[in-house]
Design a protein around this motif. Structure first.
Motif, PDB file in Angstrom:
ATOM      1  N   PRO A 165       0.825  -1.216   0.000  1.00 12.64           N
ATOM      2  CA  PRO A 165       0.000   0.000   0.000  1.00 12.64           C
ATOM      3  C   PRO A 165       0.860   1.268   0.000  1.00 12.64           C
ATOM      4  CG  PRO A 165       0.120  -0.878   2.212  1.00 12.64           C
ATOM      5  CD  PRO A 165       0.884  -1.833   1.328  1.00 12.64           C
ATOM      6  N   VAL A 166       1.096   1.816  -1.162  1.00 10.57           N
ATOM      7  CA  VAL A 166       1.995   2.967  -1.321  1.00 10.57           C
ATOM      8  C   VAL A 166       1.223   4.273  -1.156  1.00 10.57           C
ATOM      9  CG1 VAL A 166       3.505   4.162  -2.938  1.00 10.57           C
ATOM     10  CG2 VAL A 166       3.518   1.670  -2.833  1.00 10.57           C
ATOM     11  N   ARG A 167       1.790   5.178  -0.336  1.00  8.20           N
ATOM     12  CA  ARG A 167       1.205   6.524  -0.216  1.00  8.20           C
ATOM     13  C   ARG A 167       2.131   7.589  -0.789  1.00  8.20           C
ATOM     14  NH1 ARG A 167       1.553   8.077   6.183  1.00  8.20           N
ATOM     15  NH2 ARG A 167       3.806   7.893   6.359  1.00  8.20           N
ATOM     16  N   SER A 168       3.436   7.310  -0.853  1.00  6.84           N
ATOM     17  CA  SER A 168       4.411   8.282  -1.367  1.00  6.84           C
ATOM     18  C   SER A 168       5.277   7.628  -2.439  1.00  6.84           C
ATOM     19  CB  SER A 168       5.292   8.794  -0.226  1.00  6.84           C
ATOM     20  OG  SER A 168       4.522   9.417   0.767  1.00  6.84           O
ATOM     21  N   PRO A 169       4.772   7.518  -3.672  1.00  3.24           N
ATOM     22  CA  PRO A 169       5.530   6.838  -4.716  1.00  3.24           C
ATOM     23  C   PRO A 169       6.864   7.495  -5.044  1.00  3.24           C
ATOM     24  CG  PRO A 169       3.444   7.695  -5.576  1.00  3.24           C
ATOM     25  CD  PRO A 169       3.474   7.979  -4.117  1.00  3.24           C
ATOM     26  N   GLY A 170       7.014   8.772  -4.762  1.00  6.11           N
ATOM     27  CA  GLY A 170       8.266   9.463  -5.048  1.00  6.11           C
ATOM     28  C   GLY A 170       9.442   8.985  -4.206  1.00  6.11           C
ATOM     29  N   LEU A 171       9.173   8.308  -3.103  1.00  9.60           N
ATOM     30  CA  LEU A 171      10.241   7.797  -2.247  1.00  9.60           C
ATOM     31  C   LEU A 171      10.778   6.438  -2.703  1.00  9.60           C
ATOM     32  CD1 LEU A 171       8.746   8.642   1.275  1.00  9.60           C
ATOM     33  CD2 LEU A 171      10.462   9.920  -0.027  1.00  9.60           C
ATOM     34  N   ILE A 172      10.079   5.800  -3.621  1.00  9.41           N
ATOM     35  CA  ILE A 172      10.423   4.444  -4.055  1.00  9.41           C
ATOM     36  C   ILE A 172      11.525   4.499  -5.104  1.00  9.41           C
ATOM     37  CG2 ILE A 172       9.537   2.388  -5.211  1.00  9.41           C
ATOM     38  CD1 ILE A 172       6.818   3.076  -3.952  1.00  9.41           C
ATOM     39  N   ARG A 173      12.519   3.615  -4.945  1.00  6.25           N
ATOM     40  CA  ARG A 173      13.602   3.480  -5.931  1.00  6.25           C
ATOM     41  C   ARG A 173      13.367   2.192  -6.708  1.00  6.25           C
ATOM     42  NH1 ARG A 173      17.138   4.158  -1.408  1.00  6.25           N
ATOM     43  NH2 ARG A 173      17.875   2.075  -1.909  1.00  6.25           N
ATOM     44  N   ARG A 174      13.340   2.309  -8.014  1.00  5.20           N
ATOM     45  CA  ARG A 174      13.095   1.148  -8.873  1.00  5.20           C
ATOM     46  C   ARG A 174      14.270   0.935  -9.806  1.00  5.20           C
ATOM     47  NH1 ARG A 174       7.460  -0.107  -9.079  1.00  5.20           N
ATOM     48  NH2 ARG A 174       6.225   1.480  -8.063  1.00  5.20           N
ATOM     49  N   GLY A 175      14.434  -0.311 -10.220  1.00  2.93           N
ATOM     50  CA  GLY A 175      15.450  -0.640 -11.197  1.00  2.93           C
ATOM     51  C   GLY A 175      14.955  -1.770 -12.076  1.00  2.93           C
ATOM     52  N   GLY A 176      15.578  -1.931 -13.217  1.00  3.09           N
ATOM     53  CA  GLY A 176      15.195  -3.009 -14.107  1.00  3.09           C
ATOM     54  C   GLY A 176      14.397  -2.516 -15.290  1.00  3.09           C
ATOM     55  N   VAL A 177      13.839  -3.473 -16.003  1.00  3.58           N
ATOM     56  CA  VAL A 177      13.194  -3.154 -17.275  1.00  3.58           C
ATOM     57  C   VAL A 177      11.711  -2.831 -17.148  1.00  3.58           C
ATOM     58  CG1 VAL A 177      14.848  -4.462 -18.634  1.00  3.58           C
ATOM     59  CG2 VAL A 177      12.819  -5.607 -17.746  1.00  3.58           C
TER      60      VAL A 177
END
Length: 119
Positions: free
Chosen positions: A53-65
């Motif tokens: 349950p994400v409330r602050s997507p800007g804090l998430i670090r993603r990697g990959g395709v």
């Protein structure tokens, strides 16, 4: 080729005092605890996955395709019951005071008691 294809699909899910790291070699995500919504449940949108349950997507670090707004984590190959994993994520989202001890034997024992209804 089959071994490489299967290796690329092996999921990982790690709880740390800083947050959750999940995914596989081609798609991975780090979700700090502060990015999660304490009032919302961890859901199971389909068999073999959890949706955080994400409330602050800007804090998430993603990697990959593959990059998605939602954080769906594959659980099909993890050696833990999805409901137990969802309970642990929910617990640490709601109880930040317990996060610093994640990874210690004492915290593991306390978490198991808490999730079993024993406090």
């Amino acid at each position: 080729m089959l071994a490489v294809a299967l290796w690329r699909r092996v999921p990982e899910f790690v709880l740390t005092p800083a947050g959750i790291t999940a995914g596989d070699p081609l798609r991975h995500v780090h979700v700090p605890w502060e990015a999660l919504e304490p009032a919302a449940p961890v859901r199971r949108p389909q068999v073999g996955s959890l949706r955080l349950p994400v409330r602050s997507p800007g804090l998430i670090r993603r990697g990959g395709v593959v990059r998605r707004r939602q954080v769906d984590v594959e659980t099909w190959a993890l050696d833990v019951a999805p409901d137990l994993l969802a309970g642990a994520v929910t617990h640490y989202t709601v109880h930040p005071e317990h996060r610093a001890a994640i990874g210690t034997p004492q915290e593991y024992a306390r978490l198991r008691r808490a999730l079993a209804g024993g406090g």
